[in-house]
Design a protein around this motif. Sequence first.
Motif, PDB file in Angstrom:
ATOM      1  N   SER A  45       0.819  -1.211   0.000  1.00 33.43           N
ATOM      2  CA  SER A  45       0.000   0.000   0.000  1.00 33.43           C
ATOM      3  C   SER A  45       0.856   1.265   0.000  1.00 33.43           C
ATOM      4  N   GLN A  49       0.778   4.508  -2.436  1.00 33.96           N
ATOM      5  CA  GLN A  49       0.620   5.814  -1.795  1.00 33.96           C
ATOM      6  C   GLN A  49       1.750   6.769  -2.174  1.00 33.96           C
ATOM      7  N   PHE A  59      -3.495  10.366  -0.627  1.00 33.29           N
ATOM      8  CA  PHE A  59      -3.951   9.000  -0.870  1.00 33.29           C
ATOM      9  C   PHE A  59      -3.783   8.237   0.434  1.00 33.29           C
ATOM     10  N   ARG A  61      -3.122   5.522   3.429  1.00 30.16           N
ATOM     11  CA  ARG A  61      -1.946   4.684   3.673  1.00 30.16           C
ATOM     12  C   ARG A  61      -2.231   3.197   3.542  1.00 30.16           C
ATOM     13  N   GLN A  66      -7.605   2.582   1.003  1.00 24.92           N
ATOM     14  CA  GLN A  66      -7.458   2.857  -0.425  1.00 24.92           C
ATOM     15  C   GLN A  66      -8.644   2.291  -1.205  1.00 24.92           C
TER      16      GLN A  66
END
Length: 136
Positions: A45, A49, A59, A61, A66
């Motif tokens: 992720s 990000q 965006f 974390r 997400q």
Amino acid sequence: KNKWIKKNDIKKINYIEKDYLKILKLFLKAKYTWGGKSYNGIDCSALVQLYYLYNNKFFPRDTKDQIKFKKGKKNFYNLKKGNIIYWKGHVAVCVNTKKLIHAYGPKKKVLIMNIKDTIKIIEKSANLKVKKITRI
């Protein structure tokens, strides 16, 4: 400490890099570290990000956040360059119609893998199905 950087590697503070692959490939072979967010260790992720952060955009974390943040579908039969594939707790980005890039825990690094094989491996080993497909 007598270390140097190349002039070509210096960018203006407000510089934007729209080529997500250029950013993501900087981390190829970087060590996978759960919760990591640097060249010394990164997770899936954070990899996604950091592309957005590099372009001065917010965006979330974590993968679960997400997934909620991005609109998308569940159709993974027609994957294209720039698609983000989400599983519960994992995320990868399509390099083209056949390959993806992700920070992959079982292989302990950021790597490029075949999309269909990766979907099958994750489904078989972690019992996870694709939750959502969206665009970067």
